[in-house]
Structures are given as C-alpha cells and as structure tokens.
Design a protein around this motif. Structure first.
Motif, PDB file in Angstrom:
ATOM      1  N   LEU A  36      32.700  10.107  46.907  1.00 37.65           N
ATOM      2  CA  LEU A  36      33.729  10.870  46.199  1.00 37.65           C
ATOM      3  C   LEU A  36      33.199  12.233  45.746  1.00 37.65           C
ATOM      4  O   LEU A  36      33.845  13.259  45.958  1.00 37.65           O
ATOM      5  CB  LEU A  36      34.264  10.078  45.008  1.00 37.65           C
ATOM      6  N   LEU A  39      32.379  14.514  49.002  1.00 35.99           N
ATOM      7  CA  LEU A  39      33.580  14.938  49.723  1.00 35.99           C
ATOM      8  C   LEU A  39      34.452  15.865  48.879  1.00 35.99           C
ATOM      9  O   LEU A  39      35.000  16.846  49.382  1.00 35.99           O
ATOM     10  CB  LEU A  39      34.368  13.721  50.202  1.00 35.99           C
ATOM     11  N   LYS A  40      34.563  15.582  47.580  1.00 35.79           N
ATOM     12  CA  LYS A  40      35.348  16.472  46.706  1.00 35.79           C
ATOM     13  C   LYS A  40      34.699  17.847  46.602  1.00 35.79           C
ATOM     14  O   LYS A  40      35.404  18.866  46.557  1.00 35.79           O
ATOM     15  CB  LYS A  40      35.527  15.840  45.324  1.00 35.79           C
ATOM     16  N   VAL A  52      40.718  14.452  49.550  1.00 40.33           N
ATOM     17  CA  VAL A  52      39.939  13.213  49.511  1.00 40.33           C
ATOM     18  C   VAL A  52      40.835  12.128  48.942  1.00 40.33           C
ATOM     19  O   VAL A  52      41.553  12.352  47.971  1.00 40.33           O
ATOM     20  CB  VAL A  52      38.673  13.382  48.636  1.00 40.33           C
ATOM     21  N   GLU A  54      40.985   7.887  47.797  1.00 38.99           N
ATOM     22  CA  GLU A  54      40.328   6.619  47.519  1.00 38.99           C
ATOM     23  C   GLU A  54      41.374   5.538  47.740  1.00 38.99           C
ATOM     24  O   GLU A  54      42.430   5.557  47.115  1.00 38.99           O
ATOM     25  CB  GLU A  54      39.815   6.595  46.081  1.00 38.99           C
ATOM     26  N   ILE A  64      37.110   5.346  51.387  1.00 37.77           N
ATOM     27  CA  ILE A  64      37.162   6.739  50.939  1.00 37.77           C
ATOM     28  C   ILE A  64      37.353   7.559  52.203  1.00 37.77           C
ATOM     29  O   ILE A  64      36.677   7.324  53.207  1.00 37.77           O
ATOM     30  CB  ILE A  64      35.842   7.174  50.247  1.00 37.77           C
ATOM     31  N   ASN A  65      38.287   8.518  52.178  1.00 37.71           N
ATOM     32  CA  ASN A  65      38.424   9.368  53.355  1.00 37.71           C
ATOM     33  C   ASN A  65      38.664  10.815  52.962  1.00 37.71           C
ATOM     34  O   ASN A  65      39.037  11.115  51.830  1.00 37.71           O
ATOM     35  CB  ASN A  65      39.510   8.848  54.307  1.00 37.71           C
ATOM     36  N   ILE A  66      38.398  11.676  53.913  1.00 39.56           N
ATOM     37  CA  ILE A  66      38.739  13.086  53.788  1.00 39.56           C
ATOM     38  C   ILE A  66      39.671  13.360  54.956  1.00 39.56           C
ATOM     39  O   ILE A  66      39.380  12.967  56.091  1.00 39.56           O
ATOM     40  CB  ILE A  66      37.483  13.993  53.792  1.00 39.56           C
TER      41      ILE A  66
END
Length: 165
Positions: A36, A39-40, A52, A54, A64-66
């Motif tokens: 987190l 990526l943030k 991003v 969750e 978790i993805n972007i």
C-alpha cells in the motif's frame, strides 16, 4: 500403514498449518502495508491516471492492486485533436494473497467493449510474502507499464490478419 507413519503425517500436517498462519500473519503485518505504501507513493509521484485498491473477499482472500482509472490530465489536450478518441480504463497489477498465504502476482488487461480476450492476463508468479520488497514492487510496476505499453501499441505482426512469420 503403521501408526508411526500416521503420526509423522499428522506432525507434517500441523507444520503446514503453522506455515500458512505465518505467511498470512506476515502478509497482514508487513507485506500488505508495504504494498500500500509503495504503490500509493508511485501514484502520487507519477500522476498518470492510476489508483491503488485494497480488496477483501470471501473469507481469507485479499489483494492489493494498482490500476488505470482515468486518462492522464496532462494529455487531455492531445485527445482534443481526435474527438472520437476513447480511453479504455482498466489494466491492473495485482498482488493477491492465496489460500496458502503465498502471493500470486499477475497483470490484467482492460476489457474492450465488454469483450474479454483469451489473453487478458499475464502471470508473473507466486511468491512468499517475505520475498516482496520495495525493489520487487517497483520492478513489477515497471513490468506492468511495459505490458500496458505493448497492449496500447502492439507490434503489427501480433494483430489479427498478420502472419507471425
């Protein structure tokens, strides 16, 4: 089957449960917060229309993805030259915790007109939570961007109607 063999198998089973618990604990305490945070920071430092997320679903699964959500603001002017241009949102780099506590990493491509392609994802691999470092995350974001560039501007030979020879 001998009783000793059964006792050995039971001990191995208990050990496997402990391994899963250890991986899931590491995911919650270290890996997920690191994903987190990293990526943030990438989203803030490189504002190209991504976000991003969750995700939590069905009991033990988390991810978790972007992903690309919007067209980059700084490029809006160039789209005005082609009024019919349409940005296709989607495309995601996903870090998904598996039932065993490992992390499955993959890239998903956007869906065009609601049609899912047979090649709509690239598997990067399954790794333990302890293998995920800031360097690893940045490398995977770089790989994700390379895949998205190839998706946006594919090699002509990979297009329908072209021979690959």
């Amino acid at each position: 089957m001998k009783v000793e063999h059964l006792e050995e198998r039971i001990a191995t089973y208990k050990s496997s449960i402990e391994t899963v618990v250890t991986k899931k604990t590491e995911w919650n305490k270290q890996t997920k917060p690191l994903l987190l945070k990293t990526l943030k920071a990438i989203v803030v430092n490189y504002a190209i229309g991504w976000k991003v997320q969750e995700l939590n679903w069905i009991h033990n699964s988390e991810a978790i993805n972007i992903s690309f959500e919007a067209f980059p603001e700084e490029l809006i002017d160039c789209t005005n030259r082609i009024p019919a241009f349409q940005f296709i949102p989607g495309g995601a780099l996903v870090f998904s915790q598996t039932y065993s506590g490992d992390v499955y990493v993959f890239i998903m491509f956007p869906e065009v007109n609601g049609i899912t392609s047979d090649n709509n994802m690239v598997e990067i691999g399954t790794i333990t939570p302890s293998e995920i470092t800031e360097k690893f995350i940045v490398e995977k974001v770089d790989e994700f961007l390379k895949e998205m560039i190839q998706w946006e501007v594919p090699n002509k030979r990979s297009k329908v109607g072209y021979s690959s020879s």
